[in-house]
Scaffold this motif. Structure first.
Motif, PDB file in Angstrom:
ATOM      1  N   GLU A  49      32.987  61.058  71.929  1.00 43.30           N
ATOM      2  CA  GLU A  49      32.453  59.991  71.090  1.00 43.30           C
ATOM      3  C   GLU A  49      32.396  60.341  69.615  1.00 43.30           C
ATOM      4  N   ALA A  50      32.938  61.502  69.240  1.00 40.85           N
ATOM      5  CA  ALA A  50      32.681  62.043  67.923  1.00 40.85           C
ATOM      6  C   ALA A  50      32.807  61.020  66.813  1.00 40.85           C
ATOM      7  N   TYR A  51      33.849  60.196  66.806  1.00 40.63           N
ATOM      8  CA  TYR A  51      34.038  59.277  65.704  1.00 40.63           C
ATOM      9  C   TYR A  51      34.267  57.857  66.169  1.00 40.63           C
ATOM     10  N   LEU A  52      33.610  57.490  67.283  1.00 40.73           N
ATOM     11  CA  LEU A  52      33.563  56.079  67.625  1.00 40.73           C
ATOM     12  C   LEU A  52      32.634  55.394  66.641  1.00 40.73           C
ATOM     13  N   CYS A  53      33.039  54.214  66.239  1.00 41.79           N
ATOM     14  CA  CYS A  53      32.208  53.499  65.276  1.00 41.79           C
ATOM     15  C   CYS A  53      31.177  52.680  66.027  1.00 41.79           C
ATOM     16  N   VAL A  54      29.921  52.961  65.812  1.00 45.97           N
ATOM     17  CA  VAL A  54      28.843  52.220  66.447  1.00 45.97           C
ATOM     18  C   VAL A  54      28.178  51.371  65.388  1.00 45.97           C
ATOM     19  N   TRP A  55      28.451  50.108  65.416  1.00 46.17           N
ATOM     20  CA  TRP A  55      27.968  49.209  64.376  1.00 46.17           C
ATOM     21  C   TRP A  55      26.705  48.548  64.864  1.00 46.17           C
ATOM     22  N   ARG A  56      25.608  48.811  64.164  1.00 44.91           N
ATOM     23  CA  ARG A  56      24.307  48.474  64.679  1.00 44.91           C
ATOM     24  C   ARG A  56      23.905  47.017  64.433  1.00 44.91           C
ATOM     25  N   ASN A  57      24.129  46.500  63.288  1.00 47.43           N
ATOM     26  CA  ASN A  57      23.765  45.115  62.981  1.00 47.43           C
ATOM     27  C   ASN A  57      24.947  44.439  62.301  1.00 47.43           C
ATOM     28  N   PRO A  58      25.973  44.102  63.062  1.00 49.04           N
ATOM     29  CA  PRO A  58      27.193  43.596  62.428  1.00 49.04           C
ATOM     30  C   PRO A  58      27.007  42.291  61.679  1.00 49.04           C
ATOM     31  N   GLU A  59      26.196  41.374  62.227  1.00 47.84           N
ATOM     32  CA  GLU A  59      26.143  40.040  61.629  1.00 47.84           C
ATOM     33  C   GLU A  59      25.619  40.066  60.194  1.00 47.84           C
ATOM     34  N   ARG A  60      24.719  40.993  59.894  1.00 48.55           N
ATOM     35  CA  ARG A  60      24.133  41.019  58.554  1.00 48.55           C
ATOM     36  C   ARG A  60      25.211  41.281  57.505  1.00 48.55           C
ATOM     37  N   THR A  61      26.057  42.264  57.760  1.00 47.86           N
ATOM     38  CA  THR A  61      27.105  42.596  56.789  1.00 47.86           C
ATOM     39  C   THR A  61      28.236  41.574  56.826  1.00 47.86           C
ATOM     40  N   MET A  62      28.516  41.037  57.986  1.00 49.82           N
ATOM     41  CA  MET A  62      29.541  39.993  58.089  1.00 49.82           C
ATOM     42  C   MET A  62      29.213  38.839  57.158  1.00 49.82           C
ATOM     43  N   THR A  63      27.951  38.448  57.149  1.00 45.22           N
ATOM     44  CA  THR A  63      27.537  37.301  56.330  1.00 45.22           C
ATOM     45  C   THR A  63      27.660  37.604  54.839  1.00 45.22           C
ATOM     46  N   ARG A  64      27.435  38.858  54.479  1.00 44.61           N
ATOM     47  CA  ARG A  64      27.566  39.237  53.053  1.00 44.61           C
ATOM     48  C   ARG A  64      29.010  39.092  52.595  1.00 44.61           C
ATOM     49  N   ILE A  65      29.943  39.488  53.436  1.00 44.08           N
ATOM     50  CA  ILE A  65      31.348  39.471  53.042  1.00 44.08           C
ATOM     51  C   ILE A  65      31.951  38.085  53.207  1.00 44.08           C
ATOM     52  N   PHE A  66      31.579  37.403  54.276  1.00 46.52           N
ATOM     53  CA  PHE A  66      32.093  36.061  54.544  1.00 46.52           C
ATOM     54  C   PHE A  66      30.922  35.101  54.728  1.00 46.52           C
ATOM     55  N   PRO A  67      30.318  34.622  53.655  1.00 44.97           N
ATOM     56  CA  PRO A  67      29.162  33.729  53.780  1.00 44.97           C
ATOM     57  C   PRO A  67      29.494  32.385  54.413  1.00 44.97           C
ATOM     58  N   ASP A  68      30.763  32.005  54.429  1.00 46.16           N
ATOM     59  CA  ASP A  68      31.151  30.735  55.030  1.00 46.16           C
ATOM     60  C   ASP A  68      31.467  30.858  56.519  1.00 46.16           C
ATOM     61  N   ALA A  69      31.422  32.054  57.046  1.00 47.32           N
ATOM     62  CA  ALA A  69      31.736  32.238  58.468  1.00 47.32           C
ATOM     63  C   ALA A  69      30.627  31.651  59.334  1.00 47.32           C
ATOM     64  N   ARG A  70      31.029  31.059  60.451  1.00 38.31           N
ATOM     65  CA  ARG A  70      30.056  30.474  61.382  1.00 38.31           C
ATOM     66  C   ARG A  70      30.015  31.234  62.697  1.00 38.31           C
ATOM     67  N   ASP A  71      30.983  32.070  62.943  1.00 36.77           N
ATOM     68  CA  ASP A  71      30.968  32.893  64.150  1.00 36.77           C
ATOM     69  C   ASP A  71      32.047  33.966  64.035  1.00 36.77           C
ATOM     70  N   LYS A 109      14.553  37.262  76.788  1.00 35.51           N
ATOM     71  CA  LYS A 109      14.345  37.683  75.408  1.00 35.51           C
ATOM     72  C   LYS A 109      15.123  36.786  74.458  1.00 35.51           C
ATOM     73  N   LEU A 110      14.496  36.453  73.360  1.00 35.25           N
ATOM     74  CA  LEU A 110      15.143  35.734  72.265  1.00 35.25           C
ATOM     75  C   LEU A 110      15.209  36.693  71.088  1.00 35.25           C
ATOM     76  N   SER A 111      16.385  36.873  70.525  1.00 38.33           N
ATOM     77  CA  SER A 111      16.520  37.826  69.431  1.00 38.33           C
ATOM     78  C   SER A 111      17.616  37.365  68.492  1.00 38.33           C
ATOM     79  N   GLY A 112      17.664  37.978  67.304  1.00 39.45           N
ATOM     80  CA  GLY A 112      18.709  37.598  66.370  1.00 39.45           C
ATOM     81  C   GLY A 112      18.527  38.225  65.014  1.00 39.45           C
ATOM     82  N   VAL A 113      19.454  37.903  64.136  1.00 37.96           N
ATOM     83  CA  VAL A 113      19.458  38.402  62.762  1.00 37.96           C
ATOM     84  C   VAL A 113      19.559  37.210  61.825  1.00 37.96           C
ATOM     85  N   GLN A 114      18.691  37.213  60.817  1.00 33.84           N
ATOM     86  CA  GLN A 114      18.704  36.164  59.801  1.00 33.84           C
ATOM     87  C   GLN A 114      18.586  36.848  58.442  1.00 33.84           C
TER      88      GLN A 114
END
Lengths: 191, 367
Positions: free
Chosen positions: A27-49, B176-181
């Motif tokens: 697992e040495a360099y597997l990328c574990v992305w913890r909160n993807p949606e937060r950064t996704m929204t910063r880069i693509f604010p118009d994205a819906r999913d 559970k209900l969860s999310g990011v805003q």
């Protein structure tokens, strides 16, 4: 000292883990992305999913990538490549998010960047790092990559003189690696 | 590592264990609600496969891990064991508009130095994802939205966190209900209060747990969280210490398998500061009508790219009874394994000084 107790099932599984699976799966360099949606929204604010994509890297593709880079891919990154299609309200792709993990001086440097429909970099954010010098997190450094694409590999490698700190070098190296891999893998699937 | 009473209870349960004929999954007597839970998860998966999202693609992830440990403790002989094997399977379904359904299952087989064996389907859930993670509905057995748990677990590490004393468990079955805003993230669950062992015993259970977190800044170096829990849950999950006996006839051993009334709040923080990674969690409230306070702090310092210094402290106080554990160790990431060594000082019970060595291997494959 009492003898080690080895239940049969544990022996079987440990042998499997030790012998049948390649070291590249560590697992040495597997990328574990913890909160993807937060950064996704910063880069693509118009994205819906978004839609996750895991692409297999064939032996031939890996050879092409490593020849282009001039070095081997890190363990955990040699046979699979994960990225995310960003989608608008109608389900059409408006960009791609790529997470990256690169070896730094004191562990992994994790960052995320986005590519627009024209495959140029739209944004880049550092996720996790424990480097001594934190200059690689400065926006002035990161924004030098905006507008670059896989065709600008050499120009990217010259940013900040190739990176004056281990953190900057990790970002540059990781960026070139991911762009090259994406270029190779996407070309194979006609994306 | 389990307490003597916990191990005794488990042996009594194992004498009447029933097994599904085709899967070998271990369930306890009175598991009808557990089977119903699993059936719901499977039904959701089938609905996705046959419903309007039938054209969806699915990606799989298989993860396996195992570790071996050797221990030297004051007052006891050196010992070694293959401590844990874990296997998880994750499947993500996507429809035309994005990732939509995640199915996850984690099986664990754990054997302590006392020869007790604990096998469980530690987690199994179906998660329906809303757009851009704004909201997600999770049904099944999952990690609780409390403190550091959503982003960190010490289950594979050599030190412990106080969740068994604060909540009685770190995973539970329910919804559970969860999310990011934006910079906020949230989680709210209502679960049965049985933990992963699914013990059906006397007394009603049911606990509501919630956490709201904030991660300001672009580099996400600091995360803060506020948690709360109200309800009834089991007493013990993974309790790995011997409770002090103060000779009080009214003293209740906290490794008893009973439902305890809990009303607790907590604060947590995670901070990346140069080469330091510092985590902390403080909790307080009422457990079983007794005042409870707990504190955990862990710090990792990067000595080299593959070598970390690890420090941790785990404190709890219920009424006048105090338990404290202090840890110091090293983590070395080798090409094939992770090697950890730890010195632990236990401020109660018999085994005051312990040294543990761990060899850990993890494998993950996605297709």
């Amino acid at each position: 000292m009492r003898a080690i107790r080895l239940p049969f099932s544990s022996i079987v599984f440990f042998l499997i883990l030790g012998s049948a699976l390649p070291a590249a799966a560590q697992e040495a360099y597997l990328c574990v992305w913890r909160n993807p949606e937060r950064t996704m929204t910063r880069i693509f604010p118009d994205a819906r999913d978004y839609k996750s994509v895991t692409a297999r890297i064939s032996a031939e593709q890996r050879a092409v990538i490593e020849k282009t880079l001039g070095y081997e891919l890190l363990p955990g990154q040699q046979d699979q490549f994960q990225y995310y299609h960003m989608l608008d309200a109608g389900g059409s792709a408006i960009g791609t998010i790529i997470p990256s993990t690169q070896k730094g001086e004191f562990g992994a440097v994790e960052f995320v960047f986005g590519l627009g429909p024209d495959t140029t970099i739209k944004g880049l954010y550092i996720q996790r790092a424990r480097e001594r010098d934190q200059a690689f997190k400065d926006r002035a450094f990161l924004e030098q990559f905006i507008g670059r694409s896989a065709a600008d590999r050499q120009a990217i490698q010259q940013v900040d003189g190739g990176g004056t700190t281990p953190g900057k070098q990790a970002v540059i190296r990781g960026l070139v690696k991911e762009l090259t891999t994406m270029d190779t893998v996407a070309a194979a699937v006609g994306q | 590592m389990k307490t003597a009473a916990y191990r005794s209870n488990r042996r009594a349960e194992e004498s009447s264990i029933c097994r599904l004929p085709d899967q070998g999954t271990v369930l306890r007597p009175g598991r009808k609600r557990g089977r119903l839970l699993y059936a719901i998860v499977v039904a959701i998966a089938l609905m996705c496969a046959t419903g309007p999202a039938a054209e969806c693609r699915a990606s799989w992830n298989l993860s396996l891990d195992a570790d071996a440990r050797g221990r030297v403790a004051s007052g006891s002989e050196p010992d070694a064991t293959l401590n844990l094997f874990g296997a998880s399977l994750r499947k993500t379904f996507a429809d035309a508009k994005g990732d939509r359904l995640v199915l996850f299952a984690l099986f664990e087989s754990e054997e302590g130095f006392d020869e007790s064996r604990d096998e469980s389907l530690h987690e199994i859930y179906a998660q329906y994802k809303g757009p851009m993670g704004a909201w997600n509905i999770t049904l099944g057995r999952f990690g609780l939205p409390w403190g550091l748990l959503p982003n960190f677990s010490a289950s594979r590490l050599l030190y412990d966190m106080p969740h068994d004393r604060v909540l009685g468990m770190d995973v539970d079955s329910g919804i559970k209900l969860s999310g990011v805003q934006g910079i906020f993230d949230y989680g709210l669950s209502y679960t049965r209060g049985y933990g992963p062992r699914n013990t059906v015993d006397a007394g009603s259970h049911g606990i509501a747990t919630g956490r709201i977190g904030i991660t300001p800044g672009e580099t996400e170096e600091l995360s803060l969280g506020l948690s709360g829990a109200l309800g009834r849950s089991i007493n013990a999950h993974g309790a790995d210490h011997d409770e002090p006996d103060h000779g009080d006839p009214d003293h209740r051993r906290r490794d008893d398998d009973r439902a305890l009334q809990r009303a607790v709040v907590g604060l947590d923080s995670t901070l990346y500061l140069g080469r330091w990674l510092i985590r902390s969690e403080v909790s307080g409230g009422q457990v079983d009508k007794r005042g409870m306070r707990a504190f955990f702090a862990g710090a990792d310092y990067a000595l080299r790219s593959n070598l970390d210094l690890n420090l941790a402290v785990n404190l709890s106080r219920v009424d006048s009874e105090t338990m404290n554990e202090w840890f110091a160790g090293l983590t070395c990431r080798l090409p094939w394994f992770i090697l950890r060594g730890e010195y632990r000082y236990v401020g109660y019970g018999d085994a005051r000084n312990q040294i543990t060595i761990q060899l850990y291997r993890f494998f993950s494959y996605t297709w």
